[in-house]
Design a protein around this motif. Structure first.
Motif, PDB file in Angstrom:
ATOM      1  N   LYS A  61     -20.276  -2.363 -14.028  1.00 46.96           N
ATOM      2  CA  LYS A  61     -19.157  -2.797 -13.205  1.00 46.96           C
ATOM      3  C   LYS A  61     -19.585  -3.927 -12.268  1.00 46.96           C
ATOM      4  O   LYS A  61     -20.764  -4.085 -11.939  1.00 46.96           O
ATOM      5  CB  LYS A  61     -18.625  -1.622 -12.387  1.00 46.96           C
ATOM      6  CG  LYS A  61     -18.025  -0.503 -13.235  1.00 46.96           C
ATOM      7  CD  LYS A  61     -17.542   0.623 -12.349  1.00 46.96           C
ATOM      8  CE  LYS A  61     -16.940   1.752 -13.172  1.00 46.96           C
ATOM      9  NZ  LYS A  61     -16.510   2.880 -12.345  1.00 46.96           N
ATOM     10  N   ARG A  96       0.827  -1.204   0.000  1.00 41.25           N
ATOM     11  CA  ARG A  96       0.000   0.000   0.000  1.00 41.25           C
ATOM     12  C   ARG A  96       0.859   1.251   0.000  1.00 41.25           C
ATOM     13  O   ARG A  96       0.528   2.256  -0.632  1.00 41.25           O
ATOM     14  CB  ARG A  96      -0.922  -0.003   1.220  1.00 41.25           C
ATOM     15  CG  ARG A  96      -2.066  -0.986   1.129  1.00 41.25           C
ATOM     16  CD  ARG A  96      -3.105  -0.685   2.191  1.00 41.25           C
ATOM     17  NE  ARG A  96      -2.562  -0.801   3.525  1.00 41.25           N
ATOM     18  CZ  ARG A  96      -2.612  -1.902   4.264  1.00 41.25           C
ATOM     19  NH1 ARG A  96      -3.199  -2.981   3.770  1.00 41.25           N
ATOM     20  NH2 ARG A  96      -2.100  -1.944   5.468  1.00 41.25           N
ATOM     21  N   SER A 147     -19.169  -4.083  -9.210  1.00 39.34           N
ATOM     22  CA  SER A 147     -19.684  -3.588  -7.934  1.00 39.34           C
ATOM     23  C   SER A 147     -21.200  -3.480  -7.939  1.00 39.34           C
ATOM     24  O   SER A 147     -21.823  -3.438  -6.870  1.00 39.34           O
ATOM     25  CB  SER A 147     -19.077  -2.210  -7.624  1.00 39.34           C
ATOM     26  OG  SER A 147     -19.358  -1.293  -8.663  1.00 39.34           O
ATOM     27  N   ASN A 171     -22.755  -7.055  -6.390  1.00 40.29           N
ATOM     28  CA  ASN A 171     -22.035  -7.486  -5.200  1.00 40.29           C
ATOM     29  C   ASN A 171     -22.699  -8.735  -4.615  1.00 40.29           C
ATOM     30  O   ASN A 171     -23.924  -8.776  -4.487  1.00 40.29           O
ATOM     31  CB  ASN A 171     -22.055  -6.356  -4.171  1.00 40.29           C
ATOM     32  CG  ASN A 171     -21.044  -6.558  -3.072  1.00 40.29           C
ATOM     33  OD1 ASN A 171     -20.952  -7.627  -2.498  1.00 40.29           O
ATOM     34  ND2 ASN A 171     -20.281  -5.522  -2.771  1.00 40.29           N
ATOM     35  N   ASN A 200     -11.449   1.740 -15.618  1.00 42.69           N
ATOM     36  CA  ASN A 200     -12.423   2.371 -14.726  1.00 42.69           C
ATOM     37  C   ASN A 200     -12.628   3.837 -15.076  1.00 42.69           C
ATOM     38  O   ASN A 200     -13.755   4.323 -15.142  1.00 42.69           O
ATOM     39  CB  ASN A 200     -11.965   2.244 -13.276  1.00 42.69           C
ATOM     40  CG  ASN A 200     -12.121   0.832 -12.742  1.00 42.69           C
ATOM     41  OD1 ASN A 200     -12.862   0.036 -13.303  1.00 42.69           O
ATOM     42  ND2 ASN A 200     -11.429   0.518 -11.667  1.00 42.69           N
ATOM     43  N   GLY A 239     -11.428   3.843  -8.893  1.00 45.04           N
ATOM     44  CA  GLY A 239     -11.840   2.612  -8.226  1.00 45.04           C
ATOM     45  C   GLY A 239     -10.736   1.998  -7.392  1.00 45.04           C
ATOM     46  O   GLY A 239      -9.585   2.446  -7.388  1.00 45.04           O
ATOM     47  N   TRP A 240     -11.076   0.904  -6.699  1.00 42.34           N
ATOM     48  CA  TRP A 240     -10.133   0.264  -5.793  1.00 42.34           C
ATOM     49  C   TRP A 240      -9.350  -0.873  -6.431  1.00 42.34           C
ATOM     50  O   TRP A 240      -8.368  -1.344  -5.860  1.00 42.34           O
ATOM     51  CB  TRP A 240     -10.872  -0.287  -4.566  1.00 42.34           C
ATOM     52  CG  TRP A 240     -11.559   0.743  -3.757  1.00 42.34           C
ATOM     53  CD1 TRP A 240     -12.904   0.929  -3.624  1.00 42.34           C
ATOM     54  CD2 TRP A 240     -10.954   1.756  -2.940  1.00 42.34           C
ATOM     55  NE1 TRP A 240     -13.180   1.980  -2.790  1.00 42.34           N
ATOM     56  CE2 TRP A 240     -11.993   2.511  -2.352  1.00 42.34           C
ATOM     57  CE3 TRP A 240      -9.624   2.095  -2.653  1.00 42.34           C
ATOM     58  CZ2 TRP A 240     -11.743   3.575  -1.495  1.00 42.34           C
ATOM     59  CZ3 TRP A 240      -9.386   3.162  -1.799  1.00 42.34           C
ATOM     60  CH2 TRP A 240     -10.437   3.882  -1.236  1.00 42.34           C
ATOM     61  N   ASP A 241      -9.808  -1.371  -7.582  1.00 37.81           N
ATOM     62  CA  ASP A 241      -9.190  -2.579  -8.127  1.00 37.81           C
ATOM     63  C   ASP A 241      -8.041  -2.308  -9.087  1.00 37.81           C
ATOM     64  O   ASP A 241      -7.409  -3.235  -9.583  1.00 37.81           O
ATOM     65  CB  ASP A 241     -10.246  -3.448  -8.824  1.00 37.81           C
ATOM     66  CG  ASP A 241     -10.990  -2.686  -9.917  1.00 37.81           C
ATOM     67  OD1 ASP A 241     -10.619  -1.525 -10.185  1.00 37.81           O
ATOM     68  OD2 ASP A 241     -11.936  -3.253 -10.490  1.00 37.81           O
ATOM     69  N   GLY A 242      -7.765  -1.039  -9.394  1.00 38.21           N
ATOM     70  CA  GLY A 242      -6.649  -0.711 -10.268  1.00 38.21           C
ATOM     71  C   GLY A 242      -6.888  -1.013 -11.736  1.00 38.21           C
ATOM     72  O   GLY A 242      -5.945  -1.009 -12.533  1.00 38.21           O
ATOM     73  N   ASN A 243      -8.135  -1.265 -12.128  1.00 41.72           N
ATOM     74  CA  ASN A 243      -8.452  -1.544 -13.532  1.00 41.72           C
ATOM     75  C   ASN A 243      -8.290  -0.273 -14.357  1.00 41.72           C
ATOM     76  O   ASN A 243      -8.936   0.743 -14.067  1.00 41.72           O
ATOM     77  CB  ASN A 243      -9.886  -2.071 -13.638  1.00 41.72           C
ATOM     78  CG  ASN A 243     -10.193  -2.632 -15.013  1.00 41.72           C
ATOM     79  OD1 ASN A 243      -9.688  -2.143 -16.013  1.00 41.72           O
ATOM     80  ND2 ASN A 243     -11.027  -3.652 -15.065  1.00 41.72           N
TER      81      ASN A 243
END
Length: 722
Positions: free
Chosen positions: A363, A31, A365, A368, A440, A433-437
């Motif tokens: 997406k 991180r 998300s 979920n 996005n 986003g959180w997934d690093g795609n």
């Protein structure tokens, strides 16, 4: 042969805790390198170093002057130290935590400052005069004792003013609510010590200058008086007649309110401060239901984040308080988002729960696996139903209900090509986003190219509205966002044209809207005081806010030159207001595209996923009626031409079909379908309760005598408006 027994684990294997520690360390390092902290600006770092150096030099000079002794230097160093404290509290608040972590907080610094003054006086004075200063030292010790006593009593006062239930739009006069004590006494110990101790410090400095102990005695006496008055003010707040109602009294009052109001449908929400919009977007739809609505929150700070509404708002921070809803008339809870605290309310067996989400996109998300925990999942149209089926996250198709998107009633339909000299293009990219795609957001790879291509057209007026979280994960997105804003500012400097005359209409509308939506609280008001001021239900306030918002939007757009590009980052104007002004949307794969389809206007999606256009369209249904733009923005000119000349737009029918697929049919209206779904789920909840009562009565013979059945509601009571 008999089956072999499982081998016992050898005790010599590596211990798991060490491995877990290594994993945690690895994640922390990952991180750290993936999300590097932004360095502080040079000016800010220089200011922090300067303040630290000023305080350190002042204390060092005080020590030297006290030992020499040197009265002028002692006075100058004391004055510099006090001035440094003022600068610290006024402009360098983050440095306070740095000093506290170094065990050099305001109390230590203030004691050291006065101690050095007294030491200097003792060095200057004659040996026989040391006894003169003994009472001053004793007075200082008493003052610091009072300071600690005030801090202890303030904790008790805060506890008495922390209620188990926080409300809005509910008459809570029975709870003996009152205004809060001054924040200086209740929540600002550093400010309090600095202010109350200033007379003592000034008196000691005056004595060092004049050699008159009376000045120090007067200063210490004044500091003691201020501390005693502050302590007395807080002690009065602990009297039974001055305290708000106790915990059990508040809970009994809340149970009585539930029995009197008889809510049937609730909006349940838990989240961070920046996520309040997810609940606010459902308030109007909730208010229009044929039910008795209530908003149920879990975080105290969220009470003030909820927008202006006539609906009663209750905040239940503790799980034990939340469980009291089980004995109420509440039947259905609507969930616009998932959170860790959602699992707590799902334990209530008398309620039915439905997940409505705060936006639908292609997406993952939006599908979920948490959704399978709800009784039903309400979606806009068939596309979301298909998405859940393809995602295979455990949501049964029978539990998916198509209700449309009631919020989209505010989006105006397509009214033809741009009629004025300028075409308004809305560029509204989502965040990383959180997934690093990389697919996005288009900000990093395509944002600047798209903006340059749009600004190159003299007939384009650009509205740039980035996602509020842009740059929160990937610093490259934040840097690209700043470069885009600079491109827009530069383009505006090169453009000239007539500007609207300032007639004050926007200022008037802003003042009116702020009056309706912003509560007029004192800066020292706590939750109890806010609850007191917002306890009276204000019927019709939501309608007044709606009218004031519409007037403000008209005045806002009228105040801007038609040719000027805009960067829209404030809460107003809203995204839907930008929809109504735009002739074309450029965005990413997100719920923004789904909502914009309600207008029927042309839109484009930037493809930064690395997929071919065919695969991109096939993978994301919301793209099927869009113009797909590559990262180099090579198709922008052709796109703008299709907007100006609708006969060249070959995606009109595709957009209409996709709108039905994503948002459902136009008739019946979304609000009607939403209301029907609520009534059906309420009926199911009532039937479930009836079956459970019958089962309990059959299993426990004494149930009828020990626990009377609640009164049954008539249809008129169930559907009565609040």
């Amino acid at each position: 042969m008999p089956p072999s027994l499982p081998r016992r684990r050898s005790p010599k294997r590596p211990k798991r805790p060490k491995r877990q520690k290594r994993l945690r360390l690895g994640r922390a390092l990952k991180r750290l390198f993936r999300r590097p902290r932004k360095p502080l600006p040079l000016r800010r770092r220089a200011a922090q170093v300067l303040v630290t150096a000023l305080l350190a030099a002042a204390f060092a000079a005080q020590a030297v002057a006290a030992l020499l002794p040197d009265i002028p230097l002692l006075l100058a160093a004391t004055a510099a130290s006090v001035a440094g404290e003022g600068v610290l509290y006024r402009w360098q608040r983050p440095m306070m935590s740095v000093f506290a972590k170094s065990h050099a907080d305001i109390t230590v610094r203030h004691v050291l400052r006065d101690l050095l003054l007294v030491a200097g006086l003792l060095r200057v004075g004659e040996q026989e005069r040391e006894s003169v200063y003994a009472p001053l030292i004793a007075g200082l010790l008493v003052f610091y004792g009072l300071h600690f006593a005030i801090q202890a009593v303030s904790v008790l006062v805060r506890r008495t003013r922390t209620l188990p239930v926080v409300t809005r739009n509910i008459d809570a006069s029975a709870l003996r609510l009152s205004t809060a004590p001054p924040a200086l006494l209740l929540r600002r110990p550093g400010h309090r010590l600095l202010l109350f101790g200033l007379p003592a410090t000034a008196g000691l400095a005056a004595t060092a200058l004049t050699d008159l102990p009376a000045a120090a005695a007067a200063g210490v006496a004044l500091s003691l008086l201020l501390a005693l008055l502050g302590l007395g003010e807080l002690l009065l707040r602990l009297l039974p007649s001055r305290r708000p109602a106790g915990e059990q009294e508040v809970l009994d009052w809340f149970d009585a309110w539930l029995a009197d109001y008889r809510p049937t449908v609730g909006l349940y929400f838990s989240g961070g401060a920046s996520s309040a919009y997810q609940a606010n977007m459902w308030l109007e739809s909730l208010a229009k239901l044929d039910a008795r609505p209530v908003v149920v929150l879990r975080e105290r700070f969220m009470v003030q984040k909820i927008a202006a509404t006539d609906i009663p708002v209750v905040c239940l921070p503790k799980v034990t308080t939340l469980m009291r809803l089980e004995q109420s008339t509440l039947q259905v809870l609507i969930h616009p988002s998932n959170s860790g605290k959602t699992s707590q309310v799902l334990r209530i067996p008398t309620l039915r729960h439905t997940f409505v989400n705060h936006g639908e996109s292609d997406k993952l998300s939006s599908c979920n696996p948490y959704a399978k925990a709800y009784d039903e999942v309400w979606v806009a149209g068939p596309a979301a139903r298909e998405r859940y089926a393809l995602a295979e996250v455990g949501v049964d198709d029978r539990d998916v209900v198509e209700t449309g998107r009631p919020q989209l009633d505010a989006v105006r339909p397509y009214a033809g090509p741009p009629s004025g000299p300028y075409m308004t293009v809305l560029y509204a990219p989502t965040w990383e986003g959180w997934d690093g795609n990389p697919g996005n957001t288009s900000v990093v790879e395509a944002g600047e190219n798209l903006v340059r291509a749009l600004l190159a057209d003299d007939g384009v007026r650009l509205l740039y509205k980035p996602h509020p979280l842009t740059g929160s994960v990937d610093p490259r997105a934040g840097a690209a966002d700043q470069r885009i804003r600079e491109l827009i500012r530069s383009a505006n400097r090169r453009r000239t044209g007539p500007r609207p005359t300032a007639d004050g209409e926007l200022a008037r509308c802003t003042a009116e809207l702020d009056r309706l939506t912003t509560a007029d609280f004192r800066t020292s008001a706590d939750q109890v005081e806010r609850m007191l001021l917002q306890s009276a239900p204000q019927k019709g306030r939501a309608k007044a806010v709606e009218r004031a918002t519409a007037a403000w939007e008209e005045a806002y757009w009228a105040s801007l030159p038609q040719w000027e590009h805009q960067v829209v980052t404030d809460a107003r104007p809203t995204l839907y207001a930008c929809f109504n002004r735009a002739d074309l949307l450029i965005s990413d794969v997100s719920s923004v595209v789904s909502d914009f389809l309600a207008s029927g206007k042309p839109y484009a999606v930037a493809n930064t996923s690395g997929l071919s256009e065919d695969v991109f369209r096939e993978s994301f249904p919301t793209v099927r009626a869009a113009t797909v733009l590559t990262p180099d923005a090579s198709g922008v000119a052709e796109l703008l031409e299709t907007v100006r000349r609708p006969e060249k737009d070959g995606l009109v029918e595709a957009r209409a079909e996709l709108k039905r697929h994503l948002l459902g049919p136009a008739e019946p209206a979304s609000q009607v379908r939403f209301n029907a779904a609520v009534q059906a789920l309420c009926t199911e909840a009532r039937e479930h309760r009836a079956r459970m009562r019958e089962r309990l009565a059959a299993e426990i013979p004494g149930q009828r005598q020990t626990e009377p059945e609640p009164e049954s509601e008539s249809e008129e009571q169930r559907t009565a408006a609040p």
